[in-house]
Design a protein around this motif. Structure first.
Motif, PDB file in Angstrom:
ATOM      1  N   UNK A 196       0.946  -1.739  -0.082  1.00 60.72           N
ATOM      2  CA  UNK A 196      -0.133   0.141  -0.213  1.00 60.72           C
ATOM      3  C   UNK A 196       0.874   0.993   0.333  1.00 60.72           C
ATOM      4  N   UNK A 197       1.941   1.031   0.099  1.00 59.97           N
ATOM      5  CA  UNK A 197       2.834   1.940   0.303  1.00 59.97           C
ATOM      6  C   UNK A 197       1.917   3.159   1.319  1.00 59.97           C
ATOM      7  N   UNK A 198       1.867   3.042   2.405  1.00 59.12           N
ATOM      8  CA  UNK A 198       1.391   3.803   4.054  1.00 59.12           C
ATOM      9  C   UNK A 198       2.775   4.034   4.710  1.00 59.12           C
ATOM     10  N   UNK A 199       3.250   5.439   4.955  1.00 58.95           N
ATOM     11  CA  UNK A 199       4.015   5.180   5.829  1.00 58.95           C
ATOM     12  C   UNK A 199       3.604   5.841   7.288  1.00 58.95           C
ATOM     13  N   UNK A 200       3.684   4.822   8.152  1.00 63.19           N
ATOM     14  CA  UNK A 200       3.730   5.405   9.355  1.00 63.19           C
ATOM     15  C   UNK A 200       5.290   6.527  10.776  1.00 63.19           C
ATOM     16  N   UNK A 201       5.637   7.190  10.677  1.00 72.75           N
ATOM     17  CA  UNK A 201       6.239   8.180  10.607  1.00 72.75           C
ATOM     18  C   UNK A 201       6.086   9.200  12.299  1.00 72.75           C
ATOM     19  N   UNK A 202       7.573   8.924  12.897  1.00 77.99           N
ATOM     20  CA  UNK A 202       7.717   9.561  14.714  1.00 77.99           C
ATOM     21  C   UNK A 202       7.650  10.853  14.232  1.00 77.99           C
ATOM     22  N   UNK A 203       7.315  11.562  15.154  1.00 76.89           N
ATOM     23  CA  UNK A 203       7.044  13.313  15.152  1.00 76.89           C
ATOM     24  C   UNK A 203       9.037  13.949  14.995  1.00 76.89           C
TER      25      UNK A 203
END
Length: 231
Positions: free
Chosen positions: A126-133
Motif C-alpha cells: 500500500x506504501x502507507x507511511x507511519x512516521x514518528x514526530x
C-alpha cells in the motif's frame, strides 16, 4: 468511591481529582449526563478516564449520543450487578494498559528527541507511511504534516535522491538492508545529514509486509570527521 448528587456536583468533584472510572447517570438534576461527559473529556487528563453511562432508556438515539460525547461503555437499568462488576474490572484493566502504552510512547518519543533519531514504517504494497514526530522534525517538516514518501523524498538533496531511492528499492525487494547517509534541506535553506538504516519485514507467509527503519541526525559527527581529515 466518591458520590455526586447531580451534574454540577459531579463536575466540581471531577475538577478536584481525576478518578479511575466514572459511573454516570444520563438523567440527573441540573445538568444531564451528556453534558457532564463532555466536561470530563475537556478536563486535563479526562480524555483517558473510562466513563460508563447508565440510563433506563433504550432509545438508539440516546445510546448514539452517549458514544458521541465520549462514553466508553453504556448500561441500562435495572442494573445487573454481577455483569456490571465484570465490565468495570475489564474497563479498569484496559484503562491501565492504555495508560502504560501512552507512557511507553512518551518515553520512546523523549528518547528519540534526545538521540535526534526518528523511526518509520512503510507498509507494502500500500506504501502507507507511519512516521514518528521526530522523523518529521529531522526532515524539517511540522509535527502535523501528512507523512508520505513523496514528502520525505522532496526534502532530500537532489544529488542524493537517486542513491537513496536505489538502496530503498533493493531493500524492499528483499535485498540487502539499507544503510545510507544523505542530506536533507530544511525550509530555511539549512542542510542536515541523516543516517538511515532500514530492513525488510516479512509476514507469516514469508512475503514482504513492510520496510522498517530509523533516521538519525549525524551532521555534527560528519563535520567532526571532515575536520579530523583536514587536520
Amino acid at each position: 468511591v466518591v458520590e455526586a448528587d447531580g451534574g454540577p456536583a459531579a463536575i466540581a468533584a471531577l475538577r478536584a481529582r481525576t478518578p479511575d472510572l466514572v459511573m454516570l447517570d444520563v438523567q440527573m438534576p441540573g445538568v444531564d449526563g451528556f453534558t457532564v461527559c463532555e466536561e470530563i473529556r475537556a478536563l486535563p487528563g479526562g480524555a483517558d478516564v473510562p466513563v460508563v453511562m447508565m440510563t433506563g432508556l433504550e432509545d438508539v438515539d440516546w445510546i448514539r449520543r452517549a458514544y458521541e460525547v465520549g462514553a466508553t461503555d453504556f448500561v441500562t437499568k435495572p442494573l445487573q450487578w454481577l455483569i456490571l462488576a465484570h465490565r468495570v474490572r475489564y474497563l479498569l484493566r484496559a484503562s491501565a494498559n492504555l495508560s502504560e502504552l501512552r507512557r511507553g510512547r512518551e518515553r520512546l518519543a523523549n528518547a528519540q528527541r534526545l538521540a535526534r533519531m526518528g523511526s518509520w514504517r512503510l507498509d507494502l504494497p500500500s506504501l502507507e507511511l507511519h512516521a514518528s514526530e521526530e522523523l518529521l522534525a529531522l526532515n524539517g517538516l511540522p509535527p502535523d504534516a501528512h507523512a508520505t514518501m513523496r514528502n520525505l523524498i522532496a526534502c532530500v538533496h537532489p544529488d542524493d535522491r537517486a542513491g537513496l531511492a536505489s538502496g530503498a528499492r533493493e531493500c524492499a525487494g528483499g535485498g540487502a538492508p539499507l544503510h545510507s547517509d544523505h542530506r536533507v534541506i530544511h525550509a530555511d535553506g539549512s542542510e542536515r545529514i541523516l543516517h538511515v538504516e532500514a530492513r525488510l519485514v516479512l509476514d507469516s507467509d514469508g512475503g514482504a509486509a513492510a520496510v522498517e527503519g530509523t533516521a538519525q541526525d549525524v551532521t555534527e559527527r560528519k563535520r567532526a570527521e571532515e575536520q579530523i581529515r583536514f587536520l
